[in-house]
Structures are given as structure tokens and as C-alpha cells.
Scaffold this active site. Structure first.
Site, PDB file in Angstrom:
ATOM      1  N   GLU A  79      -3.615  -0.730  -1.879  1.00 54.58           N
ATOM      2  CA  GLU A  79      -2.589   0.211  -1.437  1.00 54.58           C
ATOM      3  C   GLU A  79      -3.057   1.015  -0.227  1.00 54.58           C
ATOM      4  OE1 GLU A  79      -1.745  -1.078  -5.457  1.00 54.58           O
ATOM      5  OE2 GLU A  79      -3.543  -0.224  -4.542  1.00 54.58           O
TER       6      GLU A  79
ATOM      7  N   PRO B  97     -15.283 -11.428  -3.884  1.00 53.22           N
ATOM      8  CA  PRO B  97     -14.705 -10.721  -5.031  1.00 53.22           C
ATOM      9  C   PRO B  97     -13.878  -9.519  -4.602  1.00 53.22           C
ATOM     10  CG  PRO B  97     -17.051 -11.134  -5.350  1.00 53.22           C
ATOM     11  CD  PRO B  97     -16.752 -11.414  -3.912  1.00 53.22           C
ATOM     12  N   ARG B  98     -12.911  -9.176  -5.429  1.00 51.32           N
ATOM     13  CA  ARG B  98     -12.027  -8.058  -5.142  1.00 51.32           C
ATOM     14  C   ARG B  98     -12.752  -6.712  -5.235  1.00 51.32           C
ATOM     15  NH1 ARG B  98      -7.540  -5.940  -2.790  1.00 51.32           N
ATOM     16  NH2 ARG B  98      -6.469  -4.437  -4.098  1.00 51.32           N
TER      17      ARG B  98
ATOM     18  N   LEU C  37     -17.869  -4.701   2.253  1.00 50.92           N
ATOM     19  CA  LEU C  37     -16.546  -4.075   2.251  1.00 50.92           C
ATOM     20  C   LEU C  37     -16.006  -3.949   3.670  1.00 50.92           C
ATOM     21  CD1 LEU C  37     -16.949  -1.165  -0.340  1.00 50.92           C
ATOM     22  CD2 LEU C  37     -15.603  -3.248  -0.606  1.00 50.92           C
ATOM     23  N   GLY C  38     -14.673  -3.951   3.775  1.00 53.32           N
ATOM     24  CA  GLY C  38     -14.029  -3.693   5.059  1.00 53.32           C
ATOM     25  C   GLY C  38     -14.113  -4.820   6.060  1.00 53.32           C
ATOM     26  N   GLU C  39     -14.352  -6.052   5.594  1.00 58.43           N
ATOM     27  CA  GLU C  39     -14.507  -7.177   6.524  1.00 58.43           C
ATOM     28  C   GLU C  39     -13.497  -8.290   6.268  1.00 58.43           C
ATOM     29  OE1 GLU C  39     -18.656  -7.806   8.536  1.00 58.43           O
ATOM     30  OE2 GLU C  39     -18.808  -8.372   6.420  1.00 58.43           O
TER      31      GLU C  39
ATOM     32  N   ASN D  84      -2.748  -9.700  -2.475  1.00 58.31           N
ATOM     33  CA  ASN D  84      -2.018  -9.739  -1.215  1.00 58.31           C
ATOM     34  C   ASN D  84      -2.348 -10.991  -0.400  1.00 58.31           C
ATOM     35  OD1 ASN D  84      -0.662  -9.119   1.136  1.00 58.31           O
ATOM     36  ND2 ASN D  84      -2.114  -7.549   1.784  1.00 58.31           N
ATOM     37  N   LEU D  85      -1.343 -11.818  -0.143  1.00 58.37           N
ATOM     38  CA  LEU D  85      -1.515 -12.999   0.707  1.00 58.37           C
ATOM     39  C   LEU D  85      -1.118 -12.746   2.149  1.00 58.37           C
ATOM     40  CD1 LEU D  85       1.434 -15.484   0.202  1.00 58.37           C
ATOM     41  CD2 LEU D  85       1.419 -13.238  -0.867  1.00 58.37           C
TER      42      LEU D  85
ATOM     43  N   GLU E 274      -2.171 -10.476   4.400  1.00 58.11           N
ATOM     44  CA  GLU E 274      -3.281 -10.261   5.346  1.00 58.11           C
ATOM     45  C   GLU E 274      -3.798 -11.573   5.909  1.00 58.11           C
ATOM     46  OE1 GLU E 274      -5.974  -6.275   4.737  1.00 58.11           O
ATOM     47  OE2 GLU E 274      -6.333  -7.950   3.416  1.00 58.11           O
TER      48      GLU E 274
END
Length: 442
Positions: free
Chosen positions: A65, A274-275, A316-318, A342-343, A345
Site C-alpha cells: 500500500e 520473498p515478500r 529492500l526497495g529494488e 501486485n502484478l 509493477e
């Protein structure tokens, strides 16, 4: 009485919820701050610095989100408005801190936890911050939070709103609690006509269809360029298996192990991402269990050697980097009953997508992406890998899907602009004139 029983049940089950949060946090329990004062709407004197009141309060519960809300938050900040950004998970909070570091440093944006949905906690939160209005993302509608907002005179807006068929057909008691909360919202901006229809049935008044914020995703151009350069230097076919959830990695590791000897194109690299960051170590243990040769992105190995079958994306963030570096993206969260991830992105990066059978949380986007030729739905991880391998061998189809993904996402952008226009009465006079236009006309 419905809210009374809801609150009673919430209090009874709160220890179970906190235990779940504790177990989910794993090694990162300190980051969750489960019993921090802010989680209960309590703030210290040092929190009462100037500018705490009158902010536009935006709630982005978690990582997904927060990323989805980025263009909306940026639009509000660009109008010169101060923002209070709340989260529930530390991954969402960390991503917000990364995305809006400059606004935080200047004091224009402030972060805190959204308190638990107890009446006293939400009341203290609203009275302390006194927000100009509240903006909730997708489906973060909490009965006590909304009730206390009404009492305190704080208008609450739900944007990029969605409601699945499953959410619509809950128990009669749950629907009654939802009805009271949704009917108290000042404005509801739905993703699709089907969402608007379902939201209307649970009490939302006159929902407007403005689209999905996730289509306005602002991918890092620097990361996209880095990912493409990395892919060129690698000179190997690459599959990104992204946003996997607990249990899915086992399924994919087994499928990769089996496919390596049967179906996989020579030299293919699987990037497993991984998420949740607190699970990076657990996923590494899964790969070891299946005796797969792997390295970790966090380790300074710029180009994995040819023998490596898997790159563990433990940074993270990549995500823009990973998608740009991949020929195909398999999106996790839908290969076990989690509702999907989410697909959009991946499609926005021009990467063909494969999703699993459990995509309830992204049902409309999944259907539309498949119809546009940007995505394919698989039955299980083994099937997803077989489809991906076939695409790697069919460059013409791969290129057609890549272009379809770019075209599909481009055709659905603009939700942020429509939302800002719809929220004009609540955000204030600053929206009456485009500041850039004024400056350009001087």
C-alpha cells in the site's frame, strides 16, 4: 450495539493478534514495536512540536500500500500540504521513510503507527494530530476509527477502494459492522465499476470509479537502467519469482530442482524475491534444503557465476531493478490462498507476467492483463516455470507480451489526478490553482 460487540471481540482476541504479530515479526520484533505507546494512541511531550495539527492524514498499512500510495502522497506534498503518514507494519514504515526521506527531513511529512482499533486509542490519535482529513487506501476501513473520526469532525476518504465477492458475502453480523463504517465515509473512490457496486451494497454512499493507484506506480528510472545493464552483463536468461509468501518458496524450490534436469533452458537464473524481509533467512534455509546452488543479492557478488541456479533477492526497495533484469516475472502470493500480489509493477517495467490461481485481491487487474496479452495464469509453480521456460524459447511471443504489458499499464494511468480532483473540497484551497502554472505565467 454492533460496534459494541465488535470492540468486545477485539479486546478478547487482542492477545491472539499480538501473538500473531510477534510470531510474524521473527527476528525483526523490535521493528514492530507491538506495545509502543503510539500503537495505543499515546504520545510524549516531545511529539507535540509545531505543525502536528492540520496535516492530511494518509494511511498506508504495509509495503504494497505504501508503494501504491506513493504517487498520491507525492501529489499532496507537491501541493504544499503537510502529510501524516501512518502504517501498521515495519516494512511499510521503512518504505515510506525511504521514499519520502526529503519530506521527512524538512518536516513536511511525519510518520507514526496507526493505533489499534480500540475506541480510546483511535480517539487519542485523532485528538492529538487533529488531521485536516483522512485518506485510507483500498480497504482499510475500521469501525472504531471511522466512528471516532465522525465524532471528532474529521472527514475520511477511501481511495483506490476495492471489495471482493468474498468480502461482500461475509456473515450478516460482519456486514452490519461494515455497513455502519462504510456509510460514514465522506467519499469513496473505487477502482472498478464492480468494486463500486459491491461497496454500495455494504453502505458506501455514491462511490465514484476513478481507477487503481497501482497503475500510477513511479518506478525508479535509475533502477530500471541498472537492471537492464546487469542483465546485459549477465548474458543469461532470467526469471524473477517475486513477492513470494510463506510456503510458496518450498513449492518453487522443488519445481526448480525438478526442472533443472528436465525442462530449464541452459544457464537460466531464477531470482527468488520473498515478500517479507524477516523471512530472508528462512528462504535461504529452504534453498539449502533443496540443495540448490544460490547466492544472495545482499552479498557483494555483482554477477552470479554460471553454475548458480538461484539468486536470493534479499534486499529492500529494488523491485524495479529485479523486474528490469528479468525476461519473465512470476508473481507470488497467488500460488497459495493468499489472494495474490501486485502484478502491475512488473507490467509497468515491461516484463511479461505469470500469476497463480489465487488472485482474488487483484482479480480485475489479472483478468484485464490476461485479456491484454500481458499476463498468463498458471495452475501451480511447476506449471508457471514450464510456461516461463517456453516463453524464454519463444522470443517473438516474449517481445509481444513485453509490449502488451507496457501498453496495458499506460492505458490505465491517471487515477492519481482523478483522485486529487475529487478530493479538492477536503484538501482545501491549495488545489484551486496549479502552482506550477502560476509560476510559469509570471
Amino acid at each position: 450495539m454492533t460496534r459494541f460487540f465488535y470492540t468486545l471481540l477485539l479486546r478478547l482476541f487482542a492477545p491472539v493478534i499480538w501473538l500473531w504479530m510477534y510470531l510474524r515479526a521473527g527476528a525483526g520484533r523490535e521493528d514492530w514495536e507491538i506495545f509502543a505507546p503510539a500503537r495505543f494512541g499515546r504520545y510524549q511531550d516531545k511529539d507535540s512540536r509545531p505543525g502536528v495539527a492540520g496535516r492530511v492524514w494518509i494511511h498506508a498499512v504495509s509495503l504494497g500500500e505504501t508503494r501504491a500510495a506513493q504517487p498520491l502522497i507525492k501529489a499532496v506534498l507537491d501541493r504544499g500540504l503537510a502529510v501524516l503518514l501512518t502504517h501498521t507494519t515495519p516494512t511499510g514504515r521503512a518504505e515510506g521513510a525511504r521514499l519520502f526521506a526529503e519530506a521527512i527531513a524538512s518536516g513536511q511529512l511525519r510518520q507514526t503507527w496507526l493505533p489499534y482499533d480500540f475506541p480510546g486509542s483511535t480517539r487519542r490519535f485523532l485528538r492529538f494530530f487533529k488531521p485536516r482529513c483522512g485518506i485510507l487506501i483500498e480497504r482499510e476501513v475500521w469501525p472504531n476509527l471511522i466512528h471516532e473520526a465522525v465524532r471528532e469532525g474529521v472527514s475520511v476518504i477511501l481511495v483506490s477502494a476495492r471489495l471482493s465477492e468474498g468480502g461482500l458475502h461475509r456473515s450478516r453480523w460482519a456486514r452490519r459492522a461494515l455497513f455502519r463504517a462504510y456509510s460514514a465515509l465522506d467519499l469513496v473512490l473505487a477502482q472498478t465499476p464492480a468494486d463500486a457496486d459491491r461497496l454500495r451494497k455494504v453502505g458506501a454512499f455514491g462511490p465514484h470509479v476513478v481507477g487503481n493507484l497501482k497503475f500510477d506506480v513511479n518506478l525508479s528510472q535509475a533502477q530500471l537502467a541498472d537492471g537492464r545493464r546487469w542483465k546485459d552483463a549477465l548474458a543469461r536468461p532470467v526469471i524473477a519469482i517475486a513477492s513470494t509468501r510463506d510456503g510458496e518458496e518450498d513449492l518453487f524450490a522443488a519445481a526448480i530442482q525438478q526442472a533443472a534436469a528436465e525442462l530449464a533452458p541452459a544457464g537460466v537464473l531464477h531470482m527468488l524475491i520473498p515478500r517479507h524481509p524477516q523471512r530472508f533467512g528462512d528462504v535461504a534455509a529452504v534453498l539449502q534444503k533443496y540443495r540448490l546452488d544460490f547466492t544472495r543479492r545482499s552479498i557483494d557478488v555483482e554477477i552470479p557465476p554460471p553454475r548458480m541456479a538461484v539468486l536470493l533477492g534479499d534486499t529492500l526497495g529494488e523491485m524495479a531493478f529485479y523486474y528490469a533484469a528479468a525476461d519473465v516475472a512470476i508473481i507470488g502470493g497467488g500460488f497459495a490462498p493468499f489472494g495474490g500480489q501486485n502484478l502491475i509493477e512488473a507490467c509497468a517495467a515491461g516484463t511479461p507476467v505469470i500469476v497463480g490461481p489465487h488472485m482474488q485481491n487483484f482479480s480485475q487487474a489479472t483478468q484485464d492483463a490476461i485479456a491484454a496479452g500481458a499476463a498468463i495464469q498458471a495452475t501451480d509453480p511447476g506449471d508457471a516455470l514450464r510456461i516461463a521456460y517456453a516463453l524464454l524459447r519463444d522470443r517473438r511471443r516474449l517481445e509481444a507480451m513485453r509490449q502488451a504489458a507496457l501498453d496495458w499499464t499506460a492505458a490505465h494511468t491517471g487515477a492519481t489526478k482523478r483522485m486529487m480532483e475529487a478530493m479538492r473540497p477536503w484538501l482545501g484551497a491549495e488545489l484551486a490553482t496549479d502552482r506550477a502554472g502560476i509560476q510559469g505565467g509570471r
